[in-house]
Each structure stands twice: as structure tokens, then as C-alpha cells.
Design a protein around this motif. Structure first.
Motif, PDB file in Angstrom:
ATOM      1  N   ASP A  36     133.612   7.076 -70.507  1.00  0.00           N
ATOM      2  CA  ASP A  36     134.039   6.162 -69.281  1.00  0.00           C
ATOM      3  C   ASP A  36     135.389   6.497 -69.405  1.00  0.00           C
ATOM      4  O   ASP A  36     135.655   5.583 -69.373  1.00  0.00           O
ATOM      5  CB  ASP A  36     133.137   4.652 -69.322  1.00  0.00           C
ATOM      6  CG  ASP A  36     131.270   5.010 -68.828  1.00  0.00           C
ATOM      7  OD1 ASP A  36     131.519   6.551 -68.270  1.00  0.00           O
ATOM      8  OD2 ASP A  36     131.226   3.935 -68.508  1.00  0.00           O
ATOM      9  N   GLY A  39     136.264   5.329 -63.744  1.00  0.00           N
ATOM     10  CA  GLY A  39     135.623   4.440 -63.012  1.00  0.00           C
ATOM     11  C   GLY A  39     136.460   3.237 -63.595  1.00  0.00           C
ATOM     12  O   GLY A  39     136.931   2.972 -63.787  1.00  0.00           O
ATOM     13  N   HIS A  66     130.046   7.629 -66.997  1.00  0.00           N
ATOM     14  CA  HIS A  66     131.413   7.336 -65.127  1.00  0.00           C
ATOM     15  C   HIS A  66     131.877   8.757 -65.029  1.00  0.00           C
ATOM     16  O   HIS A  66     132.550   9.290 -64.091  1.00  0.00           O
ATOM     17  CB  HIS A  66     131.888   6.344 -64.962  1.00  0.00           C
ATOM     18  CG  HIS A  66     131.198   4.754 -65.094  1.00  0.00           C
ATOM     19  ND1 HIS A  66     131.524   3.868 -63.396  1.00  0.00           N
ATOM     20  CD2 HIS A  66     130.535   3.830 -65.745  1.00  0.00           C
ATOM     21  CE1 HIS A  66     131.059   3.379 -64.119  1.00  0.00           C
ATOM     22  NE2 HIS A  66     130.045   3.128 -64.482  1.00  0.00           N
ATOM     23  N   ILE A  85     133.509   5.401 -58.070  1.00  0.00           N
ATOM     24  CA  ILE A  85     133.400   7.207 -57.740  1.00  0.00           C
ATOM     25  C   ILE A  85     134.122   8.560 -57.183  1.00  0.00           C
ATOM     26  O   ILE A  85     134.840   9.171 -57.639  1.00  0.00           O
ATOM     27  CB  ILE A  85     132.063   7.689 -58.672  1.00  0.00           C
ATOM     28  CG1 ILE A  85     132.184   6.531 -59.847  1.00  0.00           C
ATOM     29  CG2 ILE A  85     131.781   9.034 -58.529  1.00  0.00           C
ATOM     30  CD1 ILE A  85     132.688   7.300 -61.161  1.00  0.00           C
TER      31      ILE A  85
END
Length: 246
Positions: A36, A39, A66, A85
Motif C-alpha cells: 500500500d 491510495g 491499493h 484510486i
């Protein structure tokens, strides 16, 4: 060696920079990034490029949900996450998207397993919220030490003789000895969007010499990050929550 373990950067440049500076001050010689990278936040391109540089220098980097959503949109994301996103997809270059797509879901090295969620089904991104979730992970993991993110709150679990799982609430900056007779799962807090009630950026350092793990928090310039989120036209809630650490 001191290994810095980061997770859930979420395109927050100011938090990422603050953590990297703290890592340098503490003498971290290697990095693990548990996914991640993007995001929610306003600086996805910068954060991906910085992570690429870490990977080129030997860091282990894992794909988060993400990161995956950039190339494979997830229908399960809430509206704010999906809006971020969609915006991020338009900001990243083809090379940056390819980097995210090529990241592994897990990485095993020596007695360590690194992944974004947990080992029973890494591609499904289950949260480890309690001892039951940790037990599911241990049942599908052979390594003694495991590190994951995804939850945005730090936690620590140990599996002892007979498979009994014990949970611990880690204290900030207090080294935890990862005793050899137990197996351990550390849920690393979030660099860029903490949800533990403390808005400071979170990460951890593993000292392979002493066998100790330290959960750390680092203040950063939240005002600047929040202003960037609003200027980008991202949901206000993504800025507001940074001040509360929720």
C-alpha cells in the motif's frame, strides 16, 4: 543489522520522508515495505519512485491491495478509497504502474515471512484483527517471524507450544524480545494513515542482532499533506482523518 519495516505509506510524502529520516538516525541498514504505497494520499508518484529507489538498493517490497487496485480495480473498496484510486491511476506513469503490478504478494527470507495481509490467502487481503486471525495465519506459515500491515494499527501475536496464540499491545519504542521458543506475527502500523488514535507516522525496526522488535512513531507535517489532499480534489475525509489518527 537493523531492518526498518514500513507499511501502508498511502502516498503520504511528508510521513514517508519523516520515517526515512528517523530510520537513518537510528542506523537502519535495510528496508522492508509491506505494501500500500499508494491510495488515499496526494503524492503517489513520489512515493512510488522513492520505493523503487529503496528496492534497487536491496529493499524487500510487497504488493498491497491499493497497489493492486491500480491495475486491477477492487469492487470491495469504499467510495473514498475508490475515488483516490481513480485519481491515482491518472497520476502514475506506465512504468510506475508496472512496478506496482510486478510486486509479489509475499516474500520469504531465512526465518521471516513478509506480506501485506496474512498467509492463508494473501491475494484476498484478510485483516488480522485478533488472535483468531493470527491463528489462521500461523496455520499457513512455516517461518518463525512474520510481518504484515493492512490494518493500520500495530499489534503483536505469539504462537507458543500447542499452538496457543497470545496477543500483545506493543508499547511505543519499547523493544520486544522475539523469544526463539515462540513464533511471532507483527502487524506493523501505518506510515501514511495511522488508525491507532495517534496521528504520528508508524513503523517498526527489527534488530537481528538482539532479536528485538521496536514499534515507533514519528511526527510529521500533517497540515501540508492535508492541504495537498484538498488541492487535488480528493475527499475531505481523507485529510480530516489524518489529524485524528483514525
Amino acid at each position: 543489522m537493523k531492518i526498518a519495516i514500513l507499511s501502508d505509506i498511502h502516498a503520504n510524502r511528508e510521513a514517508f520522508e519523516a520515517v526515512l529520516a528517523d530510520c537513518a538516525a537510528r542506523g537502519a541498514g535495510r528496508f522492508i515495505v509491506l505494501g500500500d504505497i499508494v491510495g488515499y494520499g496526494p503524492d503517489p508518484a513520489w512515493c512510488v519512485e522513492k520505493t523503487v529507489a529503496l528496492a534497487e538498493a536491496g529493499a524487500t517490497v510487497i504488493r498491497g491491495n491499493h497497489d493492486q487496485a491500480i491495475n486491477d480495480p477492487s469492487p470491495s473498496m469504499n467510495s473514498d478509497a475508490k475515488a483516490a484510486i481513480d485519481w491515482t491511476t491518472g497520476v502514475l506513469s506506465p512504468a510506475q504502474k508496472a512496478f506496482l503490478a510486478a510486486l509479489p504478494l509475499s516474500s520469504a527470507e531465512e526465518d521471516r515471512l513478509c506480506l501485506h495481509s496474512e498467509a492463508s490467502a494473501p491475494s484476498r487481503f484478510h485483516y488480522v484483527r485478533n488472535a483468531e486471525g493470527a491463528a489462521r495465519h500461523f496455520a499457513h506459515c512455516e517461518q518463525r517471524l512474520s510481518f504484515c500491515g493492512h490494518l493500520h494499527r500495530p499489534a503483536l501475536y505469539a504462537s507458543g507450544p500447542g499452538g496457543k496464540v497470545t496477543s500483545f499491545t506493543p508499547s511505543r519504542a519499547t523493544p520486544v524480545p522475539l523469544l526463539a521458543q515462540r513464533r511471532w506475527l507483527a502487524v506493523i502500523g501505518s506510515v501514511g494513515q495511522p488508525r491507532d488514535g495517534d496521528p504520528a507516522a508508524g513503523y517498526a525496526i527489527l534488530d537481528t542482532g538482539t532479536g528485538e522488535l521496536s514499534f515507533l512513531k514519528v511526527p510529521y507535517d500533517i497540515e501540508t499533506t492535508a492541504a495537498k489532499i484538498r488541492a487535488a480534489g480528493l475527499p475531505d475525509s481523507l485529510a480530516d482523518r489524518l489529524f485524528k489518527g483514525v
